[in-house]
Design a protein around this motif. Structure first.
Motif, PDB file in Angstrom:
ATOM      1  N   LEU A 371       0.854  -1.187   0.000  1.00  0.00           N
ATOM      2  CA  LEU A 371       0.000   0.000   0.000  1.00  0.00           C
ATOM      3  C   LEU A 371       0.891   1.239   0.000  1.00  0.00           C
ATOM      4  O   LEU A 371       1.465   1.605   1.025  1.00  0.00           O
ATOM      5  CB  LEU A 371      -0.913   0.018   1.217  1.00  0.00           C
ATOM      6  CG  LEU A 371      -1.857   1.226   1.306  1.00  0.00           C
ATOM      7  CD1 LEU A 371      -2.852   1.225   0.148  1.00  0.00           C
ATOM      8  CD2 LEU A 371      -2.581   1.244   2.652  1.00  0.00           C
ATOM      9  N   PRO A 372       1.043   1.912  -1.156  1.00  0.00           N
ATOM     10  CA  PRO A 372       1.791   3.182  -1.161  1.00  0.00           C
ATOM     11  C   PRO A 372       1.061   4.231  -0.319  1.00  0.00           C
ATOM     12  O   PRO A 372      -0.173   4.306  -0.339  1.00  0.00           O
ATOM     13  CB  PRO A 372       1.809   3.573  -2.642  1.00  0.00           C
ATOM     14  CG  PRO A 372       1.567   2.290  -3.385  1.00  0.00           C
ATOM     15  CD  PRO A 372       0.637   1.502  -2.502  1.00  0.00           C
ATOM     16  N   LEU A 373       1.812   5.025   0.412  1.00  0.00           N
ATOM     17  CA  LEU A 373       1.204   6.052   1.261  1.00  0.00           C
ATOM     18  C   LEU A 373       0.341   6.985   0.421  1.00  0.00           C
ATOM     19  O   LEU A 373       0.776   7.497  -0.614  1.00  0.00           O
ATOM     20  CB  LEU A 373       2.288   6.852   1.980  1.00  0.00           C
ATOM     21  CG  LEU A 373       3.154   6.106   2.997  1.00  0.00           C
ATOM     22  CD1 LEU A 373       4.086   7.073   3.705  1.00  0.00           C
ATOM     23  CD2 LEU A 373       2.295   5.361   4.006  1.00  0.00           C
ATOM     24  N   GLY A 374      -0.889   7.185   0.851  1.00  0.00           N
ATOM     25  CA  GLY A 374      -1.809   8.066   0.146  1.00  0.00           C
ATOM     26  C   GLY A 374      -2.696   7.363  -0.864  1.00  0.00           C
ATOM     27  O   GLY A 374      -3.681   7.944  -1.316  1.00  0.00           O
ATOM     28  N   ASN A 375      -2.358   6.121  -1.243  1.00  0.00           N
ATOM     29  CA  ASN A 375      -3.195   5.400  -2.206  1.00  0.00           C
ATOM     30  C   ASN A 375      -4.475   4.901  -1.550  1.00  0.00           C
ATOM     31  O   ASN A 375      -4.494   4.575  -0.361  1.00  0.00           O
ATOM     32  CB  ASN A 375      -2.444   4.204  -2.789  1.00  0.00           C
ATOM     33  CG  ASN A 375      -1.582   4.597  -3.986  1.00  0.00           C
ATOM     34  OD1 ASN A 375      -1.117   5.730  -4.089  1.00  0.00           O
ATOM     35  ND2 ASN A 375      -1.368   3.662  -4.889  1.00  0.00           N
ATOM     36  N   THR A 376      -5.517   4.790  -2.344  1.00  0.00           N
ATOM     37  CA  THR A 376      -6.779   4.247  -1.842  1.00  0.00           C
ATOM     38  C   THR A 376      -6.966   2.787  -2.232  1.00  0.00           C
ATOM     39  O   THR A 376      -7.972   2.181  -1.866  1.00  0.00           O
ATOM     40  CB  THR A 376      -7.965   5.063  -2.388  1.00  0.00           C
ATOM     41  OG1 THR A 376      -7.901   5.078  -3.824  1.00  0.00           O
ATOM     42  CG2 THR A 376      -7.912   6.496  -1.867  1.00  0.00           C
ATOM     43  N   GLU A 377      -6.009   2.223  -2.963  1.00  0.00           N
ATOM     44  CA  GLU A 377      -6.029   0.801  -3.297  1.00  0.00           C
ATOM     45  C   GLU A 377      -4.608   0.257  -3.209  1.00  0.00           C
ATOM     46  O   GLU A 377      -3.648   0.941  -3.581  1.00  0.00           O
ATOM     47  CB  GLU A 377      -6.573   0.568  -4.713  1.00  0.00           C
ATOM     48  CG  GLU A 377      -8.053   0.850  -4.869  1.00  0.00           C
ATOM     49  CD  GLU A 377      -8.555   0.485  -6.257  1.00  0.00           C
ATOM     50  OE1 GLU A 377      -7.731  -0.005  -7.064  1.00  0.00           O
ATOM     51  OE2 GLU A 377      -9.744   0.690  -6.519  1.00  0.00           O
ATOM     52  N   PRO A 378      -4.445  -0.981  -2.730  1.00  0.00           N
ATOM     53  CA  PRO A 378      -3.101  -1.567  -2.682  1.00  0.00           C
ATOM     54  C   PRO A 378      -2.621  -1.979  -4.072  1.00  0.00           C
ATOM     55  O   PRO A 378      -3.435  -2.183  -4.986  1.00  0.00           O
ATOM     56  CB  PRO A 378      -3.282  -2.792  -1.776  1.00  0.00           C
ATOM     57  CG  PRO A 378      -4.719  -3.171  -1.945  1.00  0.00           C
ATOM     58  CD  PRO A 378      -5.473  -1.895  -2.172  1.00  0.00           C
ATOM     59  N   TRP A 379      -1.315  -2.087  -4.229  1.00  0.00           N
ATOM     60  CA  TRP A 379      -0.717  -2.599  -5.451  1.00  0.00           C
ATOM     61  C   TRP A 379      -0.489  -4.096  -5.315  1.00  0.00           C
ATOM     62  O   TRP A 379      -0.109  -4.587  -4.241  1.00  0.00           O
ATOM     63  CB  TRP A 379       0.634  -1.949  -5.701  1.00  0.00           C
ATOM     64  CG  TRP A 379       0.580  -0.568  -6.259  1.00  0.00           C
ATOM     65  CD1 TRP A 379      -0.519   0.112  -6.669  1.00  0.00           C
ATOM     66  CD2 TRP A 379       1.699   0.302  -6.459  1.00  0.00           C
ATOM     67  NE1 TRP A 379      -0.163   1.362  -7.117  1.00  0.00           N
ATOM     68  CE2 TRP A 379       1.188   1.502  -7.010  1.00  0.00           C
ATOM     69  CE3 TRP A 379       3.066   0.196  -6.226  1.00  0.00           C
ATOM     70  CZ2 TRP A 379       2.019   2.575  -7.336  1.00  0.00           C
ATOM     71  CZ3 TRP A 379       3.884   1.259  -6.559  1.00  0.00           C
ATOM     72  CH2 TRP A 379       3.367   2.442  -7.102  1.00  0.00           C
ATOM     73  N   THR A 380      -0.668  -4.812  -6.400  1.00  0.00           N
ATOM     74  CA  THR A 380      -0.221  -6.200  -6.458  1.00  0.00           C
ATOM     75  C   THR A 380       1.248  -6.221  -6.859  1.00  0.00           C
ATOM     76  O   THR A 380       1.657  -5.524  -7.789  1.00  0.00           O
ATOM     77  CB  THR A 380      -1.049  -7.002  -7.478  1.00  0.00           C
ATOM     78  OG1 THR A 380      -2.415  -7.017  -7.052  1.00  0.00           O
ATOM     79  CG2 THR A 380      -0.544  -8.436  -7.592  1.00  0.00           C
ATOM     80  N   VAL A 381       2.040  -7.000  -6.152  1.00  0.00           N
ATOM     81  CA  VAL A 381       3.481  -7.089  -6.409  1.00  0.00           C
ATOM     82  C   VAL A 381       3.825  -8.558  -6.637  1.00  0.00           C
ATOM     83  O   VAL A 381       3.469  -9.416  -5.820  1.00  0.00           O
ATOM     84  CB  VAL A 381       4.305  -6.529  -5.233  1.00  0.00           C
ATOM     85  CG1 VAL A 381       5.788  -6.517  -5.575  1.00  0.00           C
ATOM     86  CG2 VAL A 381       3.830  -5.129  -4.866  1.00  0.00           C
ATOM     87  N   THR A 382       4.507  -8.842  -7.739  1.00  0.00           N
ATOM     88  CA  THR A 382       4.889 -10.214  -8.062  1.00  0.00           C
ATOM     89  C   THR A 382       6.398 -10.293  -8.226  1.00  0.00           C
ATOM     90  O   THR A 382       6.999  -9.492  -8.953  1.00  0.00           O
ATOM     91  CB  THR A 382       4.207 -10.686  -9.357  1.00  0.00           C
ATOM     92  OG1 THR A 382       2.790 -10.579  -9.205  1.00  0.00           O
ATOM     93  CG2 THR A 382       4.563 -12.130  -9.669  1.00  0.00           C
ATOM     94  N   LEU A 383       7.013 -11.256  -7.525  1.00  0.00           N
ATOM     95  CA  LEU A 383       8.454 -11.472  -7.608  1.00  0.00           C
ATOM     96  C   LEU A 383       8.702 -12.843  -8.233  1.00  0.00           C
ATOM     97  O   LEU A 383       8.103 -13.835  -7.822  1.00  0.00           O
ATOM     98  CB  LEU A 383       9.113 -11.404  -6.232  1.00  0.00           C
ATOM     99  CG  LEU A 383       9.038 -10.039  -5.514  1.00  0.00           C
ATOM    100  CD1 LEU A 383       7.777  -9.948  -4.663  1.00  0.00           C
ATOM    101  CD2 LEU A 383      10.270  -9.821  -4.640  1.00  0.00           C
ATOM    102  N   ASP A 384       9.596 -12.877  -9.210  1.00  0.00           N
ATOM    103  CA  ASP A 384       9.942 -14.126  -9.879  1.00  0.00           C
ATOM    104  C   ASP A 384      11.454 -14.303  -9.857  1.00  0.00           C
ATOM    105  O   ASP A 384      12.199 -13.358 -10.184  1.00  0.00           O
ATOM    106  CB  ASP A 384       9.466 -14.118 -11.329  1.00  0.00           C
ATOM    107  CG  ASP A 384       7.952 -14.178 -11.432  1.00  0.00           C
ATOM    108  OD1 ASP A 384       7.392 -15.202 -11.014  1.00  0.00           O
ATOM    109  OD2 ASP A 384       7.336 -13.214 -11.917  1.00  0.00           O
TER     110      ASP A 384
END
Length: 597
Positions: A371-384
């Motif tokens: 969740l970036p500060l100030g965002n109203t929705e979280p980001w999906t993060v994928t690591l490969d």
């Protein structure tokens, strides 16, 4: 050789070993890293099936995993399935991995929560699955080597961490020992019986302090409960320092200290003005962040408050944020998946939390949310994982970052070249005096990295305007580097570039009605395309081809002298009926002619 007194040092395990005779068709392993218990594994094997359970510990989480493998008549694997979940949260949905081996193809399916990912890989025929520290799987290979009765036996494996085929070489040593080398990495010296069943093992390198002991049986659920909230010793606290660069300019510095329940650190950042930041995250028993705090000090004397503060409190599926919004304080409640991490632009200690967790989870892919500060929705993060020492991080709208990591997921370096972040990050040794650096950088702020600019001109009675942002070269390779070939580019930075005309035009032979358009380009070594898109006002990351009005070819020339800052110009032609729209950066000029219709 594994000595029995190693078990006596691991007192919590003694009561959990189940007395049983060592069965030819099953067994158990205890794996230690130094004196710490790293993994326990129990398995059962028949002519057609291998099945078992594991408890795997790391500094972040203890994981319980169940695996099954369907075997063919020769003992090869035709299907492998692995399901894992945190030991501290047995009700959590499992992450599952399934691999079907069909001739020279591996069909891989990974399921995490409600999302799934499939992939097909070409592999050598007869390849076996390989998972770090699964000695039941490795035993299938040593049994094949024993049956082959050769001094040296080479067989292909499919590494499920690398998603790539690797070679395993098994050489006979003295007595009952085998030397196993996988993908040219550190070797294991294995004790095995005449049928290839593993009796014990140890790492051969001084840095690889792994020992493996075969025992009759273990109670995996009980051991997992005992270790659910006990991280490996010796992995915390950890510290790190990063230098962040944009081309040849130092953009920021960061250092952090991580213990089992807290991450804290500070930064000096130089754009647009120099600030000194202090951050801290508090972790709960399961490793989830409970609270995050950020305090920012304006040390450059630029307009704005001298100090600002932001906090995020995580409770279940809710993040409650408090942050400064102009002259007022903003309070936000955002629904987030449990385990979501906070983030703000250019914090690398928090990205290292991701890389470490991805390494601990194992497998081929790791997906979580930030969740970036100030965002109203979280980001999906994928690591490969990419090879043994790298990962890609697909970070929300920023794009695909490339990270260098060690075997524990420690972040050694990162490149954002080609993404909206564009930085390079290096981990450095030694202490930095952040107070002195903040003072030194205070009068040397970099200013806006890509300042806004505009062009307004009248050509043949048509009022034309371009609004765009102007990034600088800063010693970087631009086209084919910071701006990738053959991909849509925002033609500037920040928001999408806007082109406006008060009259109908003909651009490179294409009729363009009066109006407002966003401008995009596709740079290529073989020629450029200019795109006029009917949507305006969007971010430069939000290109949508369905709204394209036209695509036209551009003329490309090499400039005699390099242009440091990206420039868009409109040059009238001598006949007074039209002109040329031209883009210049580095040593490249791309242009299109236009005329009033």
């Amino acid at each position: 050789m594994i000595r029995r007194r190693g078990v006596a040092r691991a007192a919590p395990l003694v009561a959990l070993l189940v007395p049983a005779l060592l069965a030819a068709q099953g067994g158990a392993f205890i794996v230690r890293l130094g004196t710490d218990t790293l993994l326990v594994e129990q398995y059962r094997r028949s002519a057609t099936t291998l099945e078992g359970d594991q408890m795997l510990r790391s500094a972040r989480v203890t994981t319980v995993r169940h695996f099954t493998a369907a075997l063919d008549r020769r003992g090869g694997v035709v299907r492998y399935e692995l399901a894992g979940r945190p030991a501290a949260d047995p009700g959590a949905p499992p992450q599952t991995l399934r691999v079907d081996f069909v001739g020279d193809t591996a069909i891989i399916e990974l399921v995490i929560g409600d999302s799934s990912r499939s992939e097909r890989l070409f592999i050598p025929g007869g390849a076996m699955p390989f998972v770090n520290h699964s000695y039941a799987l490795l035993e299938l290979v040593t049994r094949q080597a024993a049956a082959a009765q050769r001094d040296s036996y080479v067989t292909p494996l499919l590494s499920l961490a690398r998603l790539a085929p690797v070679a395993a070489t098994i050489a006979r040593g003295s007595g009952d020992s085998l030397l196993v080398a996988i993908a040219d990495g550190s070797s294991l010296r294995i004790r095995a019986d005449s049928g290839g069943d593993i009796l014990g093992a140890r790492g051969t390198a001084a840095a690889q302090r792994i020992t493996v002991e075969r025992v009759a049986a273990v109670d995996v659920p009980a051991i997992a409960r005992a270790f659910a909230h006990r991280p490996l010793r010796g992995e915390s606290p950890s510290q790190g320092t990063f230098i962040v660069r944009l081309g040849h300019d130092t953009l920021g510095l960061e250092r952090y200290n991580r213990t089992a329940d807290r991450l804290e650190g500070e930064q000096v950042a130089r754009a647009p003005s120099t600030v000194h930041r202090i951050f801290a995250a508090t972790f709960g028993r399961g490793g989830a962040v409970e609270r995050f705090e950020l305090v920012e000090h304006n040390v450059s004397g630029a307009p704005g408050p001298g100090e600002s503060k932001a906090t995020v409190q995580f409770a279940g599926d809710t993040a409650i944020s408090t942050l400064l919004d102009g002259d007022s304080t903003l309070h936000q409640r955002v629904k987030v998946p449990p385990g979501t991490l906070p983030w703000y632009f250019q914090n690398y200690a928090l990205l290292e939390e991701l890389t470490r967790r991805a390494r601990s989870a194992g497998g081929t892919s790791y997906t979580t949310t930030m969740l970036p500060l100030g965002n109203t929705e979280p980001w999906t993060v994928t690591l490969d994982p990419v090879g043994r020492d790298s990962m890609t991080i697909l970070l929300g709208s920023i794009g695909l970052l490339r990270a260098r990591v060690d075997e524990r997921g420690t972040l050694l370096g990162l490149s954002g070249i080609g993404t909206t972040m564009q930085v390079t990050v290096e981990r450095v040794r030694g202490a930095l005096d952040f107070a002195a650096l903040a003072k030194a950088f205070a009068p040397r702020s970099l200013g806006p990295l890509s300042p806004a600019d505009s062009v307004r001109v009248s050509v043949a009675g048509a009022a034309l305007a371009v609004r765009y942002s102007r990034p600088s070269t800063r010693g970087r390779v631009i086209f084919g580097g910071a701006v990738p070939w053959n991909k849509v580019w925002r033609t500037g930075a920040n928001a999408a570039t806007v082109f406006e005309t008060s009259a109908d035009l003909v651009i490179a032979g294409t009729a363009v009605p009066a109006g407002k358009y966003s401008l995009w380009t596709i740079p290529s070594p073989d020629g450029w395309k200019l795109i006029l898109n009917r949507t305006t006002g969007q971010s430069g990351t939000q290109y949508d081809a369905q709204y394209d009005f036209a695509r036209v070819d551009m003329k490309v020339e090499r400039l005699a002298h390099a242009v440091e800052q990206f420039t868009i110009a409109i040059a009238p032609l001598g006949d007074g009926r039209g002109g040329v729209l031209q883009l210049e950066w580095e040593r490249t000029r791309a242009s299109v002619p236009f005329a009033k219709k």
